[in-house]
Design an enzyme around this catalytic site. Structure first.
Site, PDB file in Angstrom:
ATOM      1  N   PHE A 138       0.854  -1.189   0.000  1.00 37.10           N
ATOM      2  CA  PHE A 138       0.000   0.000   0.000  1.00 37.10           C
ATOM      3  C   PHE A 138       0.885   1.233   0.000  1.00 37.10           C
ATOM      4  O   PHE A 138       1.720   1.404   0.882  1.00 37.10           O
ATOM      5  CB  PHE A 138      -0.938   0.033   1.213  1.00 37.10           C
ATOM      6  CG  PHE A 138      -1.894   1.192   1.134  1.00 37.10           C
ATOM      7  CD1 PHE A 138      -3.041   1.115   0.358  1.00 37.10           C
ATOM      8  CD2 PHE A 138      -1.617   2.392   1.783  1.00 37.10           C
ATOM      9  CE1 PHE A 138      -3.900   2.209   0.237  1.00 37.10           C
ATOM     10  CE2 PHE A 138      -2.477   3.481   1.674  1.00 37.10           C
ATOM     11  CZ  PHE A 138      -3.617   3.388   0.899  1.00 37.10           C
ATOM     12  N   ASP A 223       9.199   2.575   1.740  1.00 34.67           N
ATOM     13  CA  ASP A 223       8.004   3.293   2.163  1.00 34.67           C
ATOM     14  C   ASP A 223       7.839   3.044   3.661  1.00 34.67           C
ATOM     15  O   ASP A 223       7.300   2.020   4.083  1.00 34.67           O
ATOM     16  CB  ASP A 223       6.776   2.819   1.379  1.00 34.67           C
ATOM     17  CG  ASP A 223       5.524   3.596   1.765  1.00 34.67           C
ATOM     18  OD1 ASP A 223       5.554   4.280   2.812  1.00 34.67           O
ATOM     19  OD2 ASP A 223       4.524   3.507   1.033  1.00 34.67           O
ATOM     20  N   LYS A 252       2.689   9.422   8.208  1.00 36.98           N
ATOM     21  CA  LYS A 252       1.857   9.134   9.398  1.00 36.98           C
ATOM     22  C   LYS A 252       2.371   9.680  10.740  1.00 36.98           C
ATOM     23  O   LYS A 252       1.858  10.669  11.237  1.00 36.98           O
ATOM     24  CB  LYS A 252       1.581   7.643   9.469  1.00 36.98           C
ATOM     25  CG  LYS A 252       0.684   7.191   8.306  1.00 36.98           C
ATOM     26  CD  LYS A 252       0.089   5.844   8.520  1.00 36.98           C
ATOM     27  CE  LYS A 252      -1.037   5.567   7.561  1.00 36.98           C
ATOM     28  NZ  LYS A 252      -0.653   4.951   6.295  1.00 36.98           N
TER      29      LYS A 252
HETATM   30  C1  LIG Z   1      -0.930   5.212   4.877  1.00 39.60           C
HETATM   31  C2  LIG Z   1       0.151   4.842   3.946  1.00 39.60           C
HETATM   32  C3  LIG Z   1       0.402   5.583   2.779  1.00 39.60           C
HETATM   33  C4  LIG Z   1      -0.483   6.721   2.335  1.00 39.60           C
HETATM   34  O1  LIG Z   1      -0.445   7.786   3.225  1.00 39.60           O
HETATM   35  P1  LIG Z   1      -1.528   8.975   3.074  1.00 39.60           P
HETATM   36  O2  LIG Z   1      -1.044   9.993   4.056  1.00 39.60           O
HETATM   37  O3  LIG Z   1      -2.861   8.406   3.408  1.00 39.60           O
HETATM   38  O4  LIG Z   1      -1.467   9.460   1.681  1.00 39.60           O
HETATM   39  C5  LIG Z   1       1.475   5.225   1.999  1.00 39.60           C
HETATM   40  N1  LIG Z   1       2.268   4.193   2.343  1.00 39.60           N
HETATM   41  C6  LIG Z   1       2.067   3.461   3.444  1.00 39.60           C
HETATM   42  C7  LIG Z   1       2.990   2.345   3.782  1.00 39.60           C
HETATM   43  C8  LIG Z   1       0.994   3.754   4.280  1.00 39.60           C
HETATM   44  O5  LIG Z   1       0.766   3.005   5.360  1.00 39.60           O
END
Ligand SMILES: *Cc1c(COP(=O)(O)O)cnc(C)c1O
Length: 397
Positions: A138, A223, A252
């Site tokens: 994700f 990420d 986050k």
């Molecule tokens: C939540 C998340 C995103 C997206 O972040 P947003 O602030 O909602 O755009 C991207 N990568 C990972 C691993 C995430 O958990």
């Protein structure tokens, strides 16, 4: 306004993009949040791994109040102090040399995608653009990050997707190797898959990816939007495996609830961006950066990672494993630090609702995986309370 009217207005005026629990949260302190009926909940969602220091941590609140009175926003055509200080703090405490600030996880991933393509073309002088990402990943909802996200359920009805991504199974080095070709410029991977169901790779995966990327002059992009800032028991998850990426996306937990994202890179990778090649109006604004600095300083100075995350993570994992022994419908318990998944052999929706009635906010991802990601300042007692509530709920299954 009474709660049922608030929820009716929510449904009337907001787009229907979320399955929301039927409560309106109005305030919070530490790991506790309160709804509009004055009920109290222990928060094991923490804004999806975002409220690392709990709700309204005094140090973050004061930093925001001070900064809000001084300067909230200026254009990136000028320098501003909080942005400089926060970049310096992130560089000092990570593998990185340079930072680009944005406002969300998806934007940090977008920046990484653009950087990787441009690095190949402008720095290496190779016309490569393909990025290898992992099934079940994700990376966000914007069109580039969406194409990087290798889950069909997020793609459907939004095609055509941005081209240039190749998907391989997570934790499968030979699949990554087989996917590398003369167009590949980068590998993008979450060190631990979060939304995808809390999957921790085997210990050799990230080191082997690092080696593979070096052999082919590919950027290794991590990420760490969900895993970063102490969540997994290290400030950044890559530290668990002694691997240094070329670029890392953060968001986050970065601002303890303020909207801020960042791409942290090595000096070499950062050469890809030159004036005009990327930007963000709000990115790195003084207010968001003030929250970021206060959060990072608190995590480091209060020694939260070693004192809480590592110890409590193990304690929590043990407690959940004890439940697994007792309840055969628990298939698996996995995770690191305070990012833990508990896979059930049925959909977790009812368990989430039952925990809510008990006064606990928990999350469920991929249908069957209960996900626990409390504030990093959670206590033993609060974890015990959740474990006891979960047991009461499980007993009724
Ligand atoms: C939540 C998340 C995103 C997206 O972040 P947003 O602030 O909602 O755009 C991207 N990568 C990972 C691993 C995430 O958990």
């Amino acid at each position: 306004m009474i709660t049922s009217d608030l929820i009716a207005d929510s449904q009337k005026y907001l787009m229907n993009t979320y399955t929301r629990q039927p409560l309106v949260l109005v305030k919070g302190r530490g790991a506790v949040v309160y709804d509009s009926d004055g009920r109290e909940y222990l928060d094991f969602v923490a804004g999806v791994a975002t409220n690392n220091l709990g709700h309204c941590h005094p140090r973050v609140v004061v930093a925001l109040q001070k900064q809000a009175q001084r300067l909230m926003h200026v254009s990136n055509h000028y320098h501003n102090e909080p942005q400089i200080a926060f970049a310096k703090a992130l560089v000092t405490n990570s593998f990185g040399d340079k930072v680009f600030f944005c406002n969300s996880g998806a934007e940090a991933v977008e920046a990484a995608i653009k950087l990787a393509r441009r690095y190949s073309r402008e720095v290496l002088r190779k016309d490569r653009y393909e990025i290898i990402t992992m099934l079940g990943s994700f990376h966000g909802r914007t069109m580039g990050a969406l194409a990087a996200t290798a889950q069909e359920k997020f793609h459907t009805t939004f095609e055509p997707l941005t081209p240039g991504f190749r998907y391989v199974p997570f934790n499968d080095l030979s699949a990554v190797k087989a996917a590398v070709n003369e167009r590949t410029c980068a590998v993008l991977v979450e060190p631990i898959q979060g939304e995808g169901g809390v999957y921790v790779p085997s210990d050799d995966f990230l080191p082997a990816l690092r080696k593979l990327c070096d052999e082919h002059q590919l950027l290794l992009i991590l990420d760490e939007v969900q895993t970063g800032l102490g969540r997994t028991g290290k400030l950044f998850a890559y530290e668990h495996w002694g691997v240094k990426p070329d670029a890392m996306a953060l968001a986050k937990g970065l601002g303890s609830g303020m909207a801020i994202g960042a791409l942290v890179t090595t000096a070499a990778a950062a050469q890809a961006f030159t004036p005009g090649s990327h930007g963000s109006t709000f990115g790195g604004n003084p207010l968001a950066c003030a929250a970021g600095i206060a959060s990072l300083e608190t995590i480091l100075e209060d020694n939260i990672i070693v004192h809480s995350v590592e110890r409590l993570g193990n304690y929590f994992l043990q407690g959940l494993n004890d439940l697994k022994q007792k309840y055969p419908f628990v298939r698996d318990v996995r995770g690191k630090g305070l990012l833990i998944g508990m896979e059930l052999d049925f959909a977790g929706k009812e368990i989430v609702a039952a925990c809510l009635r008990e006064g606990f906010l928990i999350n469920c991802t991929m249908d069957t995986v209960l996900r626990f990601m409390p504030p990093l300042i959670i206590s033993d007692v609060e974890i015990d309370q959740l474990l006891e509530a979960l047991e009461r709920v499980f007993k009724k299954q």
